[in-house]
Write an enzyme that holds these catalytic residues in place. Structure first.
Site, PDB file in Angstrom:
ATOM      1  N   ARG A  39       0.797  -1.085  -0.248  1.00 27.09           N
ATOM      2  CA  ARG A  39       0.256   0.091  -0.006  1.00 27.09           C
ATOM      3  C   ARG A  39       0.960   1.143  -0.652  1.00 27.09           C
ATOM      4  O   ARG A  39       0.304   2.446  -0.497  1.00 27.09           O
ATOM      5  CB  ARG A  39      -0.854  -0.079   1.208  1.00 27.09           C
ATOM      6  CG  ARG A  39      -2.338   1.284   1.611  1.00 27.09           C
ATOM      7  CD  ARG A  39      -2.712   0.604   2.398  1.00 27.09           C
ATOM      8  NE  ARG A  39      -3.586   1.729   2.349  1.00 27.09           N
ATOM      9  CZ  ARG A  39      -4.177   2.987   3.224  1.00 27.09           C
ATOM     10  NH1 ARG A  39      -3.390   2.775   3.458  1.00 27.09           N
ATOM     11  NH2 ARG A  39      -5.665   3.729   2.719  1.00 27.09           N
ATOM     12  N   ILE A  65      -7.474   7.346  -1.535  1.00 30.31           N
ATOM     13  CA  ILE A  65      -7.590   5.906  -1.101  1.00 30.31           C
ATOM     14  C   ILE A  65      -8.543   5.606   0.290  1.00 30.31           C
ATOM     15  O   ILE A  65      -7.989   6.687   0.904  1.00 30.31           O
ATOM     16  CB  ILE A  65      -5.600   5.553  -1.070  1.00 30.31           C
ATOM     17  CG1 ILE A  65      -5.893   4.656  -0.931  1.00 30.31           C
ATOM     18  CG2 ILE A  65      -4.795   6.479  -0.179  1.00 30.31           C
ATOM     19  CD1 ILE A  65      -3.815   3.584  -1.272  1.00 30.31           C
ATOM     20  N   SER A  66      -9.350   5.099   0.277  1.00 30.60           N
ATOM     21  CA  SER A  66      -9.817   4.511   1.418  1.00 30.60           C
ATOM     22  C   SER A  66      -9.001   3.515   2.294  1.00 30.60           C
ATOM     23  O   SER A  66      -7.269   2.797   1.696  1.00 30.60           O
ATOM     24  CB  SER A  66     -11.295   3.229   0.504  1.00 30.60           C
ATOM     25  OG  SER A  66     -11.828   4.156  -0.400  1.00 30.60           O
ATOM     26  N   GLN A  67      -9.521   3.647   3.268  1.00 31.02           N
ATOM     27  CA  GLN A  67      -8.674   2.532   4.529  1.00 31.02           C
ATOM     28  C   GLN A  67      -8.805   1.282   4.419  1.00 31.02           C
ATOM     29  O   GLN A  67      -9.617   1.063   3.954  1.00 31.02           O
ATOM     30  CB  GLN A  67      -9.136   3.035   6.230  1.00 31.02           C
ATOM     31  CG  GLN A  67     -10.763   3.004   5.828  1.00 31.02           C
ATOM     32  CD  GLN A  67     -11.619   2.823   7.534  1.00 31.02           C
ATOM     33  OE1 GLN A  67     -11.844   4.549   6.995  1.00 31.02           O
ATOM     34  NE2 GLN A  67     -11.583   2.982   8.770  1.00 31.02           N
TER      35      GLN A  67
END
Length: 220
Positions: A39, A65-67
């Site tokens: 990530r 960017i999503s968790q």
């Protein structure tokens, strides 16, 4: 923040165990994929030290960017199988597409912001994801030329589920999408085509940037 001396791989697996498995992410292939994809390579360099925290991060162009937990939850909802073809709406930096590529046969992903699309293309190619197909376009329209899809995941909030996406979903297919008012708490909705009917249920409250394009932010 992860200890500065902790390796990215160690931080990634700590994320998997503490933020995902310890909650309600139980799909082992999803957990394994989250443990493999780096990530930290999908966020801005200044944000790398926060990459394995359970929080959304800026990726530029007003997008995030999503968790990790939300990424894992949405993909778990799709029940992706190795033979599946999956559509992603909102490529962003390419992180969710990479997770999907670890699980599905083919991933088709659409991004409306040209700079993000180009960067995601280069990043995914550099990391060897040959089963991901990226294009610039309006995600509201999906990707009809290569439909139907076994699963669709939408990484932006919409006022309702776009009809073109429902039409491009295969019988038995699933869609995970945030639905609600822009810039407020939305409902993560799971939709499924079963027996010729489209059924939906609410999963969890979420907050996503708004979907842009024909059915997106300008209509909210």
């Amino acid at each position: 923040m992860a200890d500065q001396y902790e390796s990215a791989e160690a931080a990634r697996w700590r994320m998997v165990e503490q933020q995902l498995r310890a909650r309600d992410i139980v799909d082992e292939p999803v957990l394994a994929a989250m443990g493999r994809v780096p990530r930290h390579l999908f966020v801005e360099p200044a944000m790398e030290c926060f990459a394995y925290e359970d929080r959304p991060l800026s990726i530029g162009a007003g997008q995030t960017i999503s968790q990790p937990y939300i990424v894992a939850l949405m993909i778990q909802l799709l029940r992706v199988q190795p033979s599946h073809r999956v559509l992603e709406v909102g490529t962003g930096s390419g992180y969710q597409a990479a997770i999907l590529a670890e699980l599905a046969a083919e991933v088709y992903t659409v991004e409306i912001i040209p700079s993000l699309m180009e960067e995601a293309c280069a990043r995914l190619e550099d990391l060897g994801y040959r089963n991901v197909h990226v294009r610039h376009g309006d995600g509201y329209e999906g990707w009809p030329e290569v439909a139907p899809f076994d699963g669709i995941v939408v990484a932006a909030g919409a006022p309702q589920i776009p009809l073109p996406l429902i039409e491009q979903l295969r019988e038995g297919g699933r869609i995970a999408i945030p639905v609600g008012i822009a810039r407020e708490t939305q409902d993560l909705i799971l939709g499924e085509k079963r027996g010729g009917q489209f059924m939906v249920r609410s999963i969890a409250p979420v907050r996503f940037v708004p979907l842009t394009g024909r059915g997106g932010a300008e209509d909210w």
